[in-house]
Design an enzyme around this catalytic site. Sequence first.
Site, PDB file in Angstrom:
ATOM      1  N   SER A 128     -37.441  -5.468  15.749  1.00 15.24           N
ATOM      2  CA  SER A 128     -37.644  -4.642  14.562  1.00 15.24           C
ATOM      3  C   SER A 128     -38.679  -3.557  14.817  1.00 15.24           C
ATOM      4  O   SER A 128     -39.558  -3.708  15.648  1.00 15.24           O
ATOM      5  CB  SER A 128     -38.090  -5.492  13.374  1.00 15.24           C
ATOM      6  OG  SER A 128     -38.275  -4.646  12.251  1.00 15.24           O
ATOM      7  N   LYS A 183     -34.268 -12.336  12.277  1.00 18.89           N
ATOM      8  CA  LYS A 183     -34.225 -10.861  12.203  1.00 18.89           C
ATOM      9  C   LYS A 183     -33.318 -10.433  11.049  1.00 18.89           C
ATOM     10  O   LYS A 183     -33.618  -9.492  10.318  1.00 18.89           O
ATOM     11  CB  LYS A 183     -33.742 -10.263  13.529  1.00 18.89           C
ATOM     12  CG  LYS A 183     -33.454  -8.758  13.484  1.00 18.89           C
ATOM     13  CD  LYS A 183     -34.686  -7.960  13.158  1.00 18.89           C
ATOM     14  CE  LYS A 183     -34.594  -6.474  12.989  1.00 18.89           C
ATOM     15  NZ  LYS A 183     -33.422  -5.708  13.169  1.00 18.89           N
ATOM     16  N   HIS A 186     -35.223 -10.991   7.929  1.00 16.12           N
ATOM     17  CA  HIS A 186     -36.238  -9.925   7.872  1.00 16.12           C
ATOM     18  C   HIS A 186     -35.626  -8.671   7.236  1.00 16.12           C
ATOM     19  O   HIS A 186     -36.205  -8.067   6.339  1.00 16.12           O
ATOM     20  CB  HIS A 186     -36.758  -9.618   9.285  1.00 16.12           C
ATOM     21  CG  HIS A 186     -37.473  -8.302   9.418  1.00 16.12           C
ATOM     22  ND1 HIS A 186     -36.804  -7.093   9.417  1.00 16.12           N
ATOM     23  CD2 HIS A 186     -38.787  -7.990   9.512  1.00 16.12           C
ATOM     24  CE1 HIS A 186     -37.680  -6.104   9.514  1.00 16.12           C
ATOM     25  NE2 HIS A 186     -38.885  -6.624   9.575  1.00 16.12           N
ATOM     26  N   ASN A 187     -34.445  -8.302   7.699  1.00 13.15           N
ATOM     27  CA  ASN A 187     -33.789  -7.111   7.147  1.00 13.15           C
ATOM     28  C   ASN A 187     -33.410  -7.312   5.686  1.00 13.15           C
ATOM     29  O   ASN A 187     -33.509  -6.384   4.881  1.00 13.15           O
ATOM     30  CB  ASN A 187     -32.550  -6.743   7.964  1.00 13.15           C
ATOM     31  CG  ASN A 187     -32.903  -6.122   9.306  1.00 13.15           C
ATOM     32  OD1 ASN A 187     -34.009  -6.315   9.806  1.00 13.15           O
ATOM     33  ND2 ASN A 187     -31.980  -5.392   9.888  1.00 13.15           N
ATOM     34  N   GLU A 190     -36.374  -6.794   3.709  1.00 15.19           N
ATOM     35  CA  GLU A 190     -36.613  -5.337   3.722  1.00 15.19           C
ATOM     36  C   GLU A 190     -35.781  -4.645   2.622  1.00 15.19           C
ATOM     37  O   GLU A 190     -36.285  -3.773   1.912  1.00 15.19           O
ATOM     38  CB  GLU A 190     -36.244  -4.830   5.118  1.00 15.19           C
ATOM     39  CG  GLU A 190     -36.249  -3.349   5.344  1.00 15.19           C
ATOM     40  CD  GLU A 190     -35.699  -3.015   6.758  1.00 15.19           C
ATOM     41  OE1 GLU A 190     -36.064  -3.682   7.743  1.00 15.19           O
ATOM     42  OE2 GLU A 190     -34.867  -2.095   6.848  1.00 15.19           O
TER      43      GLU A 190
HETATM   44  P1  NDP Z   1     -26.234   2.239  19.001  1.00 18.09           P
HETATM   45  O1  NDP Z   1     -26.136   1.058  18.151  1.00 18.09           O
HETATM   46  O2  NDP Z   1     -25.845   3.555  18.473  1.00 18.09           O
HETATM   47  O3  NDP Z   1     -25.402   1.964  20.345  1.00 18.09           O
HETATM   48  C1  NDP Z   1     -25.250   2.920  21.340  1.00 18.09           C
HETATM   49  C2  NDP Z   1     -25.313   2.271  22.708  1.00 18.09           C
HETATM   50  O4  NDP Z   1     -24.278   1.291  22.843  1.00 18.09           O
HETATM   51  C3  NDP Z   1     -25.082   3.293  23.791  1.00 18.09           C
HETATM   52  O5  NDP Z   1     -25.906   2.968  24.889  1.00 18.09           O
HETATM   53  C4  NDP Z   1     -23.615   3.108  24.114  1.00 18.09           C
HETATM   54  O6  NDP Z   1     -23.245   3.535  25.390  1.00 18.09           O
HETATM   55  C5  NDP Z   1     -23.517   1.606  24.004  1.00 18.09           C
HETATM   56  N1  NDP Z   1     -22.138   1.153  23.864  1.00 18.09           N
HETATM   57  C6  NDP Z   1     -21.339   1.291  22.782  1.00 18.09           C
HETATM   58  N2  NDP Z   1     -20.143   0.740  23.029  1.00 18.09           N
HETATM   59  C7  NDP Z   1     -20.184   0.253  24.305  1.00 18.09           C
HETATM   60  C8  NDP Z   1     -19.256  -0.451  25.110  1.00 18.09           C
HETATM   61  N3  NDP Z   1     -18.042  -0.766  24.660  1.00 18.09           N
HETATM   62  N4  NDP Z   1     -19.662  -0.792  26.355  1.00 18.09           N
HETATM   63  C9  NDP Z   1     -20.887  -0.475  26.806  1.00 18.09           C
HETATM   64  N5  NDP Z   1     -21.800   0.159  26.074  1.00 18.09           N
HETATM   65  C10 NDP Z   1     -21.460   0.524  24.829  1.00 18.09           C
HETATM   66  O7  NDP Z   1     -27.707   2.385  19.632  1.00 18.09           O
HETATM   67  P2  NDP Z   1     -29.137   2.072  19.050  1.00 18.09           P
HETATM   68  O8  NDP Z   1     -30.054   2.384  20.159  1.00 18.09           O
HETATM   69  O9  NDP Z   1     -29.359   2.674  17.710  1.00 18.09           O
HETATM   70  O10 NDP Z   1     -29.134   0.488  18.807  1.00 18.09           O
HETATM   71  C11 NDP Z   1     -28.941  -0.442  19.857  1.00 18.09           C
HETATM   72  C12 NDP Z   1     -28.948  -1.831  19.278  1.00 18.09           C
HETATM   73  O11 NDP Z   1     -30.210  -2.091  18.663  1.00 18.09           O
HETATM   74  C13 NDP Z   1     -27.896  -2.040  18.183  1.00 18.09           C
HETATM   75  O12 NDP Z   1     -27.383  -3.341  18.263  1.00 18.09           O
HETATM   76  C14 NDP Z   1     -28.680  -1.858  16.915  1.00 18.09           C
HETATM   77  O13 NDP Z   1     -28.105  -2.540  15.822  1.00 18.09           O
HETATM   78  C15 NDP Z   1     -30.018  -2.461  17.314  1.00 18.09           C
HETATM   79  N6  NDP Z   1     -31.157  -2.009  16.534  1.00 18.09           N
HETATM   80  C16 NDP Z   1     -31.273  -0.709  16.144  1.00 18.09           C
HETATM   81  C17 NDP Z   1     -32.361  -0.276  15.422  1.00 18.09           C
HETATM   82  C18 NDP Z   1     -32.498   1.156  15.030  1.00 18.09           C
HETATM   83  O14 NDP Z   1     -33.449   1.475  14.311  1.00 18.09           O
HETATM   84  N7  NDP Z   1     -31.625   2.040  15.467  1.00 18.09           N
HETATM   85  C19 NDP Z   1     -33.435  -1.217  15.039  1.00 18.09           C
HETATM   86  C20 NDP Z   1     -33.265  -2.536  15.559  1.00 18.09           C
HETATM   87  C21 NDP Z   1     -32.149  -2.892  16.253  1.00 18.09           C
HETATM   88  P3  NDP Z   1     -22.693   5.039  25.607  1.00 18.09           P
HETATM   89  O15 NDP Z   1     -23.903   5.904  25.691  1.00 18.09           O
HETATM   90  O16 NDP Z   1     -22.001   4.960  26.926  1.00 18.09           O
HETATM   91  O17 NDP Z   1     -21.795   5.369  24.480  1.00 18.09           O
END
Ligand code: NDP
Length: 483
Positions: A128, A183, A186-187, A190
């Site tokens: 988080s 987690k 937690h959300n 939130e």
């Molecule tokens: P996203 O959830 O937008 O995911 C994008 C990433 O996933 C990219 O690296 C992308 O690769 C990869 N991806 C998507 N599909 C595939 C696939 N089929 N195979 C391999 N890689 C894939 O990114 P975030 O950084 O926002 O979040 C990452 C994780 O963290 C998520 O699970 C999210 O829920 C969690 N999270 C996010 C928060 C936030 O504030 N954003 C807070 C806490 C947790 P490519 O570049 O090649 O498309």
Amino acid sequence: AEANVGVVGLAAMGASLARNLARHGNRVAVYNRHYARTEHLIDNYGDEGQFYPAKTVKEFVDLLEKPRTAIIMVKAGVATDAVIDELAEYMEPGDIIVDGGNSYFKDTIRREKELRAKGLHFVGMGVSGGEEGALLGPSMMPGGSDASWERLKPILESIAAKADDGEPCVMHVGENGAGHFVKMVHNGIEYADMQLIAESYDIMRRGLGMTPDEIGDVFEAWNGTDLDSYLIEITAEVLHKKDPQTGKPLVDVIYDHAGMKGTGTWTVQTALELGVPVTGIAEAVFARGLSDQTALREKAQADPFRGPDGHIELGVETREAFIERVRQALYASKIVAYAQGFNEISRAAETYGWDIDMAHLARIWRAGCIIRAKFLDRISEAFEDGAADVSLLFAPYFKQGIEASESDWRHVVATAAEVGLPAPVFSSSLAYFDGLRAKRLPAALIQGQRDLFGAHTYQRVDQPGAWHILWAEPDQKEVKMAD
Ligand code: NDP
């Protein structure tokens, strides 16, 4: 092999976490499905520490020192499964895969079992704090084996947020899905917290006719009270912000439909499965849902219902006095929402066999995460001495707090209802509290109804057994159906 840890998935979260790791002296292997993101990270931040970019999964795995540690930060769901499968193909028994995404805890339970069969450690870790938290210090909630925690502990403690007393905001939550479960809750908390703040804002804005700036000042002042928290702080910031395009308050040019990504919904669905009432969280999720019912809302504007316009007539009471009542209502409702969230965690711990240290959990939410708040210290103390075992509401600090707020809370809920301002979390939290206080609930009548239409039987207050009235028989006799 050069890297002591690796990160797969270099979007906002993964890139920030990789940089945080590198800044703390880790040698970090990095891989992303599309190489452009990896390149971007190396080009822009490569000098922050030791990074080892990989173009393929195999190359990534080969870069890791054995036993290997890889943290996945990709989209939850099928993407996570795909990445796990690819990694598992090259990894060896004893290696650790950490899923730091927002995965559904039941997926984590399944994945852990599958990977354990291959000799791999799988850790489902809630993270988080958003992008900034991941970079500067998130609150992390890993769930998995003791052995994997032993190895992850020094790495995670180095990059975690630190509470005011210096304690790192990371703990071994429990086995398999425990980390992702907490987690998720937690959300959920939130959501309730944000909705309560929004209801307070609405009462001041529409009810008292205050400007966003004035309300921003109120939240700033509240941040110096028991309500001291990140969400209250950023609320003041948002309310003080002017629209760069028009100069109007930003909040007035933002479309009033709230989005969501699913963890709130999961919290409520899971609570329903576990039979734990989380009314505050549920109403907060539904309030976002209602905000986004475009057709319904447009129809209600085009063909308006008769009713009061939301304006609160204060009479002899000062505005300041009423605002203080709103603060009390917010505080009491917030206690209820946290109590309900923690109840959901305790019930899940019993159901799924997790040994979760609730006092410690409250402590790791004191910094780094979105619900970070001063009163988590108090929550932690309440669990520490056993006073919150049944519910946080019974811990003396919170019991006294809620009793002191109670009459203001009622006044605010009643006023909101009277003038037509929706306050679903304020009012449902109060209803939960009153339900808890009731010596007898109308559930007795419901059991009577259920027995009449469905022969569902009832228990008597004075004798054991399951009883049933032969409602359709002329003499309507009572019969004992079971002992
Ligand atoms: P996203 O959830 O937008 O995911 C994008 C990433 O996933 C990219 O690296 C992308 O690769 C990869 N991806 C998507 N599909 C595939 C696939 N089929 N195979 C391999 N890689 C894939 O990114 P975030 O950084 O926002 O979040 C990452 C994780 O963290 C998520 O699970 C999210 O829920 C969690 N999270 C996010 C928060 C936030 O504030 N954003 C807070 C806490 C947790 P490519 O570049 O090649 O498309």
